[in-house]
Design a protein around this motif. Structure first.
Motif, PDB file in Angstrom:
ATOM      1  N   ALA A 189       0.827  -1.211   0.000  1.00 53.50           N
ATOM      2  CA  ALA A 189       0.000   0.000   0.000  1.00 53.50           C
ATOM      3  C   ALA A 189       0.859   1.259   0.000  1.00 53.50           C
ATOM      4  O   ALA A 189       0.518   2.251  -0.657  1.00 53.50           O
ATOM      5  CB  ALA A 189      -0.931  -0.009   1.217  1.00 53.50           C
ATOM      6  N   MET A 190       1.971   1.234   0.705  1.00 53.33           N
ATOM      7  CA  MET A 190       2.852   2.397   0.733  1.00 53.33           C
ATOM      8  C   MET A 190       3.596   2.561  -0.588  1.00 53.33           C
ATOM      9  O   MET A 190       3.947   3.680  -0.979  1.00 53.33           O
ATOM     10  CB  MET A 190       3.836   2.270   1.896  1.00 53.33           C
ATOM     11  CG  MET A 190       3.171   2.342   3.260  1.00 53.33           C
ATOM     12  SD  MET A 190       4.310   1.981   4.612  1.00 53.33           S
ATOM     13  CE  MET A 190       5.463   3.341   4.446  1.00 53.33           C
ATOM     14  N   TRP A 191       3.833   1.466  -1.296  1.00 50.69           N
ATOM     15  CA  TRP A 191       4.473   1.556  -2.606  1.00 50.69           C
ATOM     16  C   TRP A 191       3.592   2.327  -3.588  1.00 50.69           C
ATOM     17  O   TRP A 191       4.092   3.090  -4.407  1.00 50.69           O
ATOM     18  CB  TRP A 191       4.753   0.140  -3.118  1.00 50.69           C
ATOM     19  CG  TRP A 191       5.359   0.074  -4.488  1.00 50.69           C
ATOM     20  CD1 TRP A 191       6.603   0.506  -4.848  1.00 50.69           C
ATOM     21  CD2 TRP A 191       4.758  -0.468  -5.664  1.00 50.69           C
ATOM     22  NE1 TRP A 191       6.810   0.263  -6.188  1.00 50.69           N
ATOM     23  CE2 TRP A 191       5.698  -0.329  -6.717  1.00 50.69           C
ATOM     24  CE3 TRP A 191       3.523  -1.060  -5.936  1.00 50.69           C
ATOM     25  CZ2 TRP A 191       5.431  -0.759  -8.005  1.00 50.69           C
ATOM     26  CZ3 TRP A 191       3.257  -1.486  -7.221  1.00 50.69           C
ATOM     27  CH2 TRP A 191       4.204  -1.343  -8.241  1.00 50.69           C
ATOM     28  N   GLY A 192       2.276   2.151  -3.483  1.00 48.39           N
ATOM     29  CA  GLY A 192       1.358   2.881  -4.341  1.00 48.39           C
ATOM     30  C   GLY A 192       0.822   4.133  -3.681  1.00 48.39           C
ATOM     31  O   GLY A 192      -0.390   4.350  -3.625  1.00 48.39           O
ATOM     32  N   ILE A 193       1.713   4.960  -3.180  1.00 48.10           N
ATOM     33  CA  ILE A 193       1.326   6.132  -2.393  1.00 48.10           C
ATOM     34  C   ILE A 193       1.088   7.358  -3.264  1.00 48.10           C
ATOM     35  O   ILE A 193       0.803   8.448  -2.757  1.00 48.10           O
ATOM     36  CB  ILE A 193       2.443   6.439  -1.355  1.00 48.10           C
ATOM     37  CG1 ILE A 193       1.922   7.290  -0.182  1.00 48.10           C
ATOM     38  CG2 ILE A 193       3.633   7.125  -2.036  1.00 48.10           C
ATOM     39  CD1 ILE A 193       0.946   6.591   0.677  1.00 48.10           C
ATOM     40  N   GLY A 194       1.178   7.205  -4.580  1.00 46.67           N
ATOM     41  CA  GLY A 194       1.138   8.353  -5.475  1.00 46.67           C
ATOM     42  C   GLY A 194      -0.107   9.212  -5.359  1.00 46.67           C
ATOM     43  O   GLY A 194      -0.045  10.433  -5.531  1.00 46.67           O
ATOM     44  N   ASP A 195      -1.263   8.605  -5.080  1.00 44.99           N
ATOM     45  CA  ASP A 195      -2.493   9.398  -4.987  1.00 44.99           C
ATOM     46  C   ASP A 195      -2.434  10.398  -3.842  1.00 44.99           C
ATOM     47  O   ASP A 195      -2.749  11.581  -4.015  1.00 44.99           O
ATOM     48  CB  ASP A 195      -3.699   8.467  -4.843  1.00 44.99           C
ATOM     49  CG  ASP A 195      -3.573   7.539  -3.651  1.00 44.99           C
ATOM     50  OD1 ASP A 195      -2.428   7.242  -3.227  1.00 44.99           O
ATOM     51  OD2 ASP A 195      -4.618   7.089  -3.136  1.00 44.99           O
ATOM     52  N   LEU A 196      -2.024   9.927  -2.654  1.00 43.36           N
ATOM     53  CA  LEU A 196      -1.934  10.842  -1.519  1.00 43.36           C
ATOM     54  C   LEU A 196      -0.817  11.860  -1.711  1.00 43.36           C
ATOM     55  O   LEU A 196      -0.950  13.017  -1.290  1.00 43.36           O
ATOM     56  CB  LEU A 196      -1.703  10.056  -0.227  1.00 43.36           C
ATOM     57  CG  LEU A 196      -2.893   9.260   0.310  1.00 43.36           C
ATOM     58  CD1 LEU A 196      -2.547   8.612   1.636  1.00 43.36           C
ATOM     59  CD2 LEU A 196      -4.113  10.140   0.468  1.00 43.36           C
ATOM     60  N   MET A 197       0.280  11.446  -2.337  1.00 45.39           N
ATOM     61  CA  MET A 197       1.382  12.378  -2.567  1.00 45.39           C
ATOM     62  C   MET A 197       0.925  13.576  -3.390  1.00 45.39           C
ATOM     63  O   MET A 197       1.219  14.729  -3.057  1.00 45.39           O
ATOM     64  CB  MET A 197       2.520  11.652  -3.280  1.00 45.39           C
ATOM     65  CG  MET A 197       3.705  12.530  -3.623  1.00 45.39           C
ATOM     66  SD  MET A 197       4.684  11.880  -4.991  1.00 45.39           S
ATOM     67  CE  MET A 197       3.555  12.125  -6.372  1.00 45.39           C
ATOM     68  N   VAL A 198       0.175  13.321  -4.462  1.00 41.79           N
ATOM     69  CA  VAL A 198      -0.297  14.411  -5.328  1.00 41.79           C
ATOM     70  C   VAL A 198      -1.255  15.322  -4.570  1.00 41.79           C
ATOM     71  O   VAL A 198      -1.189  16.564  -4.677  1.00 41.79           O
ATOM     72  CB  VAL A 198      -0.968  13.824  -6.582  1.00 41.79           C
ATOM     73  CG1 VAL A 198      -1.665  14.917  -7.383  1.00 41.79           C
ATOM     74  CG2 VAL A 198       0.060  13.114  -7.454  1.00 41.79           C
ATOM     75  N   ILE A 199      -2.154  14.731  -3.784  1.00 41.23           N
ATOM     76  CA  ILE A 199      -3.111  15.542  -3.020  1.00 41.23           C
ATOM     77  C   ILE A 199      -2.388  16.430  -2.011  1.00 41.23           C
ATOM     78  O   ILE A 199      -2.678  17.628  -1.884  1.00 41.23           O
ATOM     79  CB  ILE A 199      -4.132  14.626  -2.326  1.00 41.23           C
ATOM     80  CG1 ILE A 199      -5.010  13.928  -3.356  1.00 41.23           C
ATOM     81  CG2 ILE A 199      -4.988  15.424  -1.348  1.00 41.23           C
ATOM     82  CD1 ILE A 199      -5.927  12.881  -2.774  1.00 41.23           C
TER      83      ILE A 199
END
Length: 333
Positions: A189-199
């Motif tokens: 789940a942390m590997w796919g953190i891109g959504d929260l990073m952009v927000i």
């Protein structure tokens, strides 16, 4: 001189034709406005009724029925609830696993996403490359990403354990070890953190620079600027990330079941028996139980019980977070 009580002056009061006409016109205007507002709201009302209210009411209804999806439902009272809470052997373990994922996975995703967003906003050169590099994993389909991650963490052939062994570090079993399966899912789940990073990046870039400059002039350290300037400004985004993260994690299904299948060696098509939760029930989640009971065992009534419990827990978490937001967000007063 005689005084008459209750007398009305001619031409005034509710019997006046002009006043009655005005009142009728006002009522007509209000009805037209209500009808117009209802027309504008009708798409949402239809969607809410068809896709939320009706399924929710039906789920509660079937939780008190014996129903296999084929024959007519038969009322059984609280028998389904008693079976799930007292006799279904996987419910409490699945509930513990789901709450563990909510507490750990959501917290780490929010902290990690915010940290990555902060770092990238401070990068002077190559910020576009880092944004792309961190966001790309989020675009990977969940099944493909989980399969790839399971092979990378394979204790026998995976490069991660080979690297750890070369460094003299312990080599966990990851998805084959009950003690490491949930941490491995959290790493995925942390590997796919891109959504929260952009927000978070969008929120951080929106913080007024004048506040940072004023804090620096007052001698505030980097930690103090983050605490007293950054957090108060991005607190609504933090709330959004936490609430949506809790709701998504309460519905956690695909990654857990795919990782269990790959780790157990069952990655083929239909016809291969597989009981979710591998290894030893450590990846059981409530959504998996809904599918297992409703579509594999055709016990729709018990599946609806778990669905109602899942909805109630999600609503409870969301209500607590919204009521106690001042505990970890800036005070709005």
């Amino acid at each position: 001189m005689a005084i008459t009580f209750g007398s009305r002056t001619p031409g005034s009061g509710p019997t006046d034709p002009a006043a009655l006409s005005s009142q009728h016109a006002l009522r007509g205007k209000r009805r037209r406005e209500a009808a117009r507002n209802l027309a504008f709201l009708s798409p949402w009302l239809i969607g809410f009724g068809v896709f939320f209210a009706y399924p929710l009411i039906s789920t509660v209804y079937f939780s008190f029925m014996k129903y296999d999806g084929f024959s007519a439902p038969v009322f059984t009272g609280l028998r389904n609830w008693d079976y799930v809470l007292n006799h279904y052997p996987f419910f409490w373990q699945g509930l513990r696993n789901t709450l563990w994922l909510v507490a750990v996975m959501v917290t780490l995703r929010v902290v990690f996403g915010l940290g990555i967003g902060l770092l990238i906003t401070k990068v002077k050169t190559g910020a576009g490359f880092f944004r792309t590099a961190f966001y790309l994993p989020f675009l990977a389909p969940p099944v493909a990403a989980t399969v790839a991650f399971a092979f990378l963490l394979n204790p026998g052939t995976g490069p991660v354990d080979h690297l750890l062994g070369g460094l003299g570090l312990p080599q966990p079993g990851w998805f084959t070890d009950p003690g490491w399966s949930k941490p491995a899912l959290t790493m995925l789940a942390m590997w796919g953190i891109g959504d929260l990073m952009v927000i978070f990046m969008a929120a951080l870039l929106d913080v007024p620079k004048e506040q940072y400059e004023a804090a620096e002039l007052d001698g505030a350290s980097a930690l103090q600027r983050f605490r007293f300037v950054t957090l108060p400004n991005i607190s609504p985004i933090v709330m959004f990330a936490v609430v949506t993260g809790v709701i998504q994690t309460m519905q956690y299904y695909t990654q857990a079941i795919v990782a269990g299948k790959v780790a157990s060696g069952i990655i083929g098509g239909s016809g291969q028996p597989f009981e979710p939760g591998y290894p030893q029930g450590s990846t059981w989640t409530l959504p998996q139980m809904v599918y297992n009971l409703g579509f594999q065992r055709f016990d729709t009534g018990s599946a609806c019980v778990i669905a109602v419990i899942l909805f109630a827990i999600s609503m409870a978490f969301t209500s607590i977070l919204l009521r106690r937001r001042s505990g970890f967000l800036a005070n709005e007063d």
